[in-house]
Design a protein around this motif. Structure first.
Motif, PDB file in Angstrom:
ATOM      1  N   LYS A  67       0.829  -1.203   0.000  1.00 45.29           N
ATOM      2  CA  LYS A  67       0.000   0.000   0.000  1.00 45.29           C
ATOM      3  C   LYS A  67       0.869   1.261   0.000  1.00 45.29           C
ATOM      4  O   LYS A  67       0.457   2.309  -0.493  1.00 45.29           O
ATOM      5  CB  LYS A  67      -0.891  -0.054   1.242  1.00 45.29           C
ATOM      6  N   LYS A  70       2.006   3.870  -3.141  1.00 46.28           N
ATOM      7  CA  LYS A  70       1.370   5.107  -3.603  1.00 46.28           C
ATOM      8  C   LYS A  70       2.016   6.341  -2.966  1.00 46.28           C
ATOM      9  O   LYS A  70       1.788   7.461  -3.411  1.00 46.28           O
ATOM     10  CB  LYS A  70      -0.144   5.083  -3.324  1.00 46.28           C
ATOM     11  N   LEU A 144      -5.135  18.788  -5.936  1.00 47.32           N
ATOM     12  CA  LEU A 144      -4.109  17.754  -5.732  1.00 47.32           C
ATOM     13  C   LEU A 144      -4.535  16.801  -4.634  1.00 47.32           C
ATOM     14  O   LEU A 144      -5.084  17.224  -3.614  1.00 47.32           O
ATOM     15  CB  LEU A 144      -2.793  18.398  -5.285  1.00 47.32           C
ATOM     16  N   ASN A 145      -4.248  15.536  -4.831  1.00 50.55           N
ATOM     17  CA  ASN A 145      -4.488  14.557  -3.773  1.00 50.55           C
ATOM     18  C   ASN A 145      -3.703  14.993  -2.521  1.00 50.55           C
ATOM     19  O   ASN A 145      -2.537  15.358  -2.629  1.00 50.55           O
ATOM     20  CB  ASN A 145      -4.007  13.181  -4.253  1.00 50.55           C
ATOM     21  N   PRO A 146      -4.349  14.988  -1.341  1.00 53.68           N
ATOM     22  CA  PRO A 146      -3.629  15.422  -0.130  1.00 53.68           C
ATOM     23  C   PRO A 146      -2.363  14.605   0.152  1.00 53.68           C
ATOM     24  O   PRO A 146      -1.505  15.037   0.897  1.00 53.68           O
ATOM     25  CB  PRO A 146      -4.658  15.252   0.989  1.00 53.68           C
ATOM     26  N   LEU A 147      -2.256  13.443  -0.458  1.00 56.85           N
ATOM     27  CA  LEU A 147      -1.050  12.644  -0.246  1.00 56.85           C
ATOM     28  C   LEU A 147       0.138  13.182  -1.042  1.00 56.85           C
ATOM     29  O   LEU A 147       1.277  12.777  -0.809  1.00 56.85           O
ATOM     30  CB  LEU A 147      -1.274  11.185  -0.651  1.00 56.85           C
ATOM     31  N   LEU A 150       2.998  14.305   0.992  1.00 58.01           N
ATOM     32  CA  LEU A 150       3.699  13.208   1.676  1.00 58.01           C
ATOM     33  C   LEU A 150       4.653  12.468   0.748  1.00 58.01           C
ATOM     34  O   LEU A 150       5.641  11.893   1.187  1.00 58.01           O
ATOM     35  CB  LEU A 150       2.685  12.205   2.225  1.00 58.01           C
TER      36      LEU A 150
ATOM     37  N   GLU B  40      -5.313   3.189   7.022  1.00 57.90           N
ATOM     38  CA  GLU B  40      -4.838   4.044   8.110  1.00 57.90           C
ATOM     39  C   GLU B  40      -5.371   5.447   7.861  1.00 57.90           C
ATOM     40  O   GLU B  40      -5.969   5.706   6.822  1.00 57.90           O
ATOM     41  CB  GLU B  40      -3.307   4.046   8.143  1.00 57.90           C
ATOM     42  N   ILE B  42      -4.156   8.265   6.845  1.00 55.91           N
ATOM     43  CA  ILE B  42      -3.885   8.955   5.578  1.00 55.91           C
ATOM     44  C   ILE B  42      -4.637   8.311   4.414  1.00 55.91           C
ATOM     45  O   ILE B  42      -4.916   8.968   3.416  1.00 55.91           O
ATOM     46  CB  ILE B  42      -2.373   9.031   5.235  1.00 55.91           C
ATOM     47  N   ASP B  43      -4.980   7.032   4.557  1.00 53.89           N
ATOM     48  CA  ASP B  43      -5.742   6.384   3.489  1.00 53.89           C
ATOM     49  C   ASP B  43      -7.161   6.953   3.404  1.00 53.89           C
ATOM     50  O   ASP B  43      -7.740   7.034   2.327  1.00 53.89           O
ATOM     51  CB  ASP B  43      -5.797   4.874   3.708  1.00 53.89           C
ATOM     52  N   LEU B  45      -7.944  10.072   4.016  1.00 53.01           N
ATOM     53  CA  LEU B  45      -7.780  11.318   3.255  1.00 53.01           C
ATOM     54  C   LEU B  45      -7.755  11.029   1.759  1.00 53.01           C
ATOM     55  O   LEU B  45      -8.392  11.705   0.949  1.00 53.01           O
ATOM     56  CB  LEU B  45      -6.432  11.980   3.603  1.00 53.01           C
ATOM     57  N   ASP B  46      -6.976  10.014   1.411  1.00 51.87           N
ATOM     58  CA  ASP B  46      -6.798   9.629   0.014  1.00 51.87           C
ATOM     59  C   ASP B  46      -8.132   9.192  -0.595  1.00 51.87           C
ATOM     60  O   ASP B  46      -8.517   9.642  -1.678  1.00 51.87           O
ATOM     61  CB  ASP B  46      -5.764   8.490  -0.031  1.00 51.87           C
ATOM     62  N   PHE B  49     -10.521  12.037  -1.139  1.00 51.26           N
ATOM     63  CA  PHE B  49     -10.125  12.826  -2.305  1.00 51.26           C
ATOM     64  C   PHE B  49     -10.538  12.122  -3.592  1.00 51.26           C
ATOM     65  O   PHE B  49     -11.078  12.731  -4.513  1.00 51.26           O
ATOM     66  CB  PHE B  49      -8.616  13.076  -2.307  1.00 51.26           C
ATOM     67  N   ARG B  50     -10.291  10.818  -3.653  1.00 48.11           N
ATOM     68  CA  ARG B  50     -10.614  10.074  -4.881  1.00 48.11           C
ATOM     69  C   ARG B  50     -12.121  10.048  -5.120  1.00 48.11           C
ATOM     70  O   ARG B  50     -12.581  10.132  -6.259  1.00 48.11           O
ATOM     71  CB  ARG B  50     -10.082   8.647  -4.782  1.00 48.11           C
TER      72      ARG B  50
END
Lengths: 338, 132
Positions: A67, A70, A144-147, A150, B40, B42-43, B45-46, B49-50
């Motif tokens: 995971k 990404k 933008l994706n918040p990731l 990171l 988790e 942050i996932d 959040l991801d 967003f998606r």
């Protein structure tokens, strides 16, 4: 108490010449070149479109938690893979370790150029958003994706190496341009000598095959002239261990970390005098320039051949940044001479 | 055009599988994002967003996850009461992994792919799906 010494016990390498040390060596031995027009993005507007791209790397196979892929850009994937290879090469015991540190040097991230351009293209006025910070923030950042952040934080490279390989010791990412990889190895060796860690995954990781790097190099005139720079990518990681600990577990010792210098000048030249140079130029001719990973990669290629005397790796970047590092043969015979 | 319930379901299944790097066959409506699929913070959040990008709507933080527990606060009795309602609606969920009297911090473990689908169906039927 016995003096603590840092030795090299494992090697990991990912280059345009091959996704492993073995593959890189055999391509190099065959005299083949890995440089070709960039395919990762359209580099045709630049003075030179040649690049050295890493191919056929199965990063997923090296990730404990897939995971996390990404969250990893190319340089971070290379670093995780090269670090995993170094542990494997050293037959280092698997599993979490509080005594295993990580020090990787990198010159920077590609900042997700593709994602940024896509976000910009969605702006009402993309041209304005491209040159005006406030307009850029409004138009691009929300899309933008918040990731994104990171992925591109500079310290993520060493962080992901630690997460995937359960290296719970000290952790740092050195970012001193092209000198960063060797500087990181010097830093890792210092941790071992000071007793902050018994083992450290240290080296360099970079990817220069993206529009921001090409634009910067073109601006500096590096993509034109008689021998234009060929931006490349890859990672070179060595496993450093405290000598007594390594001997106690029966590890094979490839060399010992000697003196290093973090600046250009007479000291750097004096260090390298009498030592065999690591095959940095040969690597660059066949693979392009791996930036912060370049000098560590040349060092790995020298170490795998077995050392009969000291070998010197030197890195010097376009902003005047420099570092050099001496590795001594494993028996310590050349130690006092160096 | 409003997506049909089966389209919503298919898109959510595929978004969750992608975000959590899971093979499609492991992702079902009753899969707990945390316990079954390894999500988790942050996932989340991801995934939000998606979903926002895919369905053209803004999803206020946490709204998606808290629908079933709105206004319960930290009161264990109130949580237990809502939990009983949820149990009746979701017989296929692995309730054996959830404590009989869960605390607020256990609640994210109750979020399933189905929770997300239900939320989106509700939002989209309200006509809130005006693309940005």
């Amino acid at each position: 108490m016995k003096e603590r010494r840092a030795v090299v016990t494992g090697l990991g390498l990912v280059t345009p010449l091959g996704p492993s040390l073995q593959a890189t060596r055999s391509t190099l031995a065959a005299g083949r070149s890995a440089t070709a027009p960039a395919t990762l993005f359209d580099a045709s507007p630049f003075a030179s479109a040649l690049a050295g791209e890493v191919r056929d790397l199965d990063a997923r196979a090296r990730f404990r938690v897939s995971k996390a892929l990404k969250l990893c850009d190319r340089r971070t994937r290379f670093a995780v893979c090269a670090a995993a290879m170094a542990l494997e090469d050293a037959h280092f015991p698997a599993g979490p370790s509080d005594d295993l540190g990580v020090a990787i040097g990198t010159s920077g991230s590609d900042l997700g150029a593709e994602e940024l351009s896509a976000a910009l293209a969605r702006a009402d006025d993309p041209a304005l958003a491209a040159r005006d910070t406030a307009a850029f923030g409004e138009a691009a950042l929300g899309g933008l994706n918040p990731l994104w952040l990171l992925v591109h934080l500079p310290n993520m490279t060493s962080a992901h190496v630690a997460i995937q390989l359960e290296a719970r010791g000290p952790n740092t990412t050195v970012m001193t341009g092209w000198a960063a990889g060797l500087a990181a190895i010097a830093e890792g060796a210092a941790w071992i000598v000071e007793g902050r860690a018994d083992a450290v995954l240290a080296g360099g990781a970079d990817s220069a095959v993206h529009p921001f790097a090409f634009a910067a190099f073109e601006q500096e005139g590096l993509l034109s002239g008689p021998s234009p720079l060929v931006p490349a990518e890859g990672a070179a990681v060595v496993l450093l261990e405290e000598r007594e600990t390594a001997l106690a577990r029966g590890a094979r010792i490839l060399g010992e970390v000697g003196a290093h210098s973090l600046a250009a000048g007479p000291r750097l030249a004096a260090l390298a005098a009498g030592a065999r140079p690591a095959p940095s130029q040969r690597l660059e001719r066949h693979a392009g320039n791996l930036l912060a990973a370049h000098a560590p990669a040349a060092l790995v290629l020298a170490l795998v051949e077995g050392l009969s005397g000291p070998v010197a790796a030197v890195a010097a970047g376009p902003a005047g940044e420099a570092s050099s590092l001496l590795i001594l043969p494993p028996d310590g015979a050349a130690r006092s001479a160096a | 055009m409003k997506p049909s319930p089966s389209e919503i379901e298919a898109r959510v299944l595929s978004i969750v599988a992608d975000a959590l790097d899971q093979p499609a066959e492991r992702v079902a409506l009753d899969s707990s994002l945390v316990d079954d699929l390894g999500a988790e913070s942050i996932d989340f959040l991801d995934i939000v967003f998606r979903l926002e990008s895919a369905f053209g709507l803004k999803i206020p933080e946490e709204e998606i996850w808290q629908g079933s527990f709105d206004g319960v606060g930290d009161d264990p009795d109130a949580i237990a009461e809502r939990l009983a309602q949820l149990k009746a609606r979701r017989p296929g969920f692995r309730w054996d992994r959830i404590p009989a009297r869960p605390t607020r911090s256990d609640l994210p473990r109750l979020i399933t792919v189905g929770t997300v689908v239900e939320y989106l169906e509700k939002r989209l039927s309200e006509g809130a799906a005006s693309p940005e």
